[in-house]
Design an enzyme around this catalytic site. Structure first.
Site, mmCIF file in Angstrom:
data_model
loop_
_atom_site.group_PDB
_atom_site.id
_atom_site.type_symbol
_atom_site.label_atom_id
_atom_site.label_comp_id
_atom_site.label_asym_id
_atom_site.label_seq_id
_atom_site.Cartn_x
_atom_site.Cartn_y
_atom_site.Cartn_z
ATOM 1 N N ASN A 99 2.569 1.495 4.204
ATOM 2 C CA ASN A 99 2.820 0.197 4.962
ATOM 3 C C ASN A 99 2.572 0.399 6.448
ATOM 4 O O ASN A 99 3.204 -0.443 7.234
ATOM 5 C CB ASN A 99 4.329 -0.367 4.533
ATOM 6 C CG ASN A 99 4.395 -1.523 4.975
ATOM 7 O OD1 ASN A 99 5.650 -2.154 5.693
ATOM 8 N ND2 ASN A 99 3.830 -2.657 4.875
ATOM 9 N N CYS A 137 1.036 -1.064 0.112
ATOM 10 C CA CYS A 137 0.014 0.212 -0.129
ATOM 11 C C CYS A 137 1.098 1.413 0.092
ATOM 12 O O CYS A 137 1.944 1.300 -0.345
ATOM 13 C CB CYS A 137 -1.107 0.059 0.988
ATOM 14 S SG CYS A 137 -0.128 0.049 2.780
ATOM 15 N N ASP A 196 -8.073 3.687 1.386
ATOM 16 C CA ASP A 196 -7.209 3.935 2.596
ATOM 17 C C ASP A 196 -7.964 4.753 3.942
ATOM 18 O O ASP A 196 -8.667 5.481 3.639
ATOM 19 C CB ASP A 196 -6.470 5.087 1.955
ATOM 20 C CG ASP A 196 -5.187 5.434 3.174
ATOM 21 O OD1 ASP A 196 -5.190 4.686 4.025
ATOM 22 O OD2 ASP A 196 -4.324 6.029 2.707
ATOM 23 N N SER A 222 -1.710 -2.729 3.954
ATOM 24 C CA SER A 222 -0.702 -3.894 3.464
ATOM 25 C C SER A 222 -0.383 -4.566 4.813
ATOM 26 O O SER A 222 -0.328 -6.013 4.653
ATOM 27 C CB SER A 222 0.373 -3.468 2.796
ATOM 28 O OG SER A 222 1.247 -2.360 3.367
#
Length: 163
Positions: free
Chosen positions: A12, A9, A127, A16
């Site tokens: 991190n 991602c 996100d 992810s």
């Protein structure tokens, strides 16, 4: 030979590491953790060396996953040792494919939600960083839903290697 998967991602610290933790659990449950390694990284290095976002850790632990994590930045040189690079959204997918040294390496990059048949055309995991806990919970739901299909695809690859 160990099959290697890396989830990526932006920083991190949210998406992810969440995907890495969930997938490692799925690998253990499937008895594949001795043949498949999973880790994660970020497209950028802003959070390198940091723990996962506390909200990520909280959501993971509340749902029975490990929240231990140290952020790092994805390196182009890693492609040679990875079998699959899992991007969490289309921006990561593009960045990783640009970073790939060869067309074969670029072909290793896939979107996580492409492994979830119920995802439809919306393959991005949003996100959650700038939102509240509900975004982290939604992120976990998306990761969990895609992890089953990813596990099936990886199992097929691993078993194909053994044949």
């Amino acid at each position: 030979m160990t099959y290697r998967v890396c989830f990526v991602c932006t920083g991190n610290i949210c998406r992810s590491p969440m995907a890495e933790s969930v997938f490692r659990t799925r690998l253990r449950e499937a008895g594949l953790d001795d043949r498949v390694e999973a880790d994660s990284a970020g497209t950028g290095g802003w959070h390198e060396g940091d723990d996962a976002d506390p909200r990520t850790v909280s959501v993971l632990r509340e749902n029975g996953y490990d929240g231990a994590h140290i952020a790092r930045q994805f390196q182009s040189s890693w492609f040679s040792r990875l079998d699959l690079v899992i991007a969490l959204d289309a921006g990561h997918l593009k960045a990783l494919r640009r970073l790939a040294p060869t067309p074969e390496d670029a072909a290793k990059v896939r979107l996580l939600r492409s492994y979830d048949p119920a995802a439809g055309d919306d393959l991005d995991v949003p996100d959650p960083y700038y939102g509240g806990m509900d975004g982290f919970e939604e992120c976990l739901e998306m990761v969990e839903a895609a992890s089953e299909g990813l596990l099936a695809a990886v199992r097929e690859q691993v078993e194909g290697r053994a044949a």
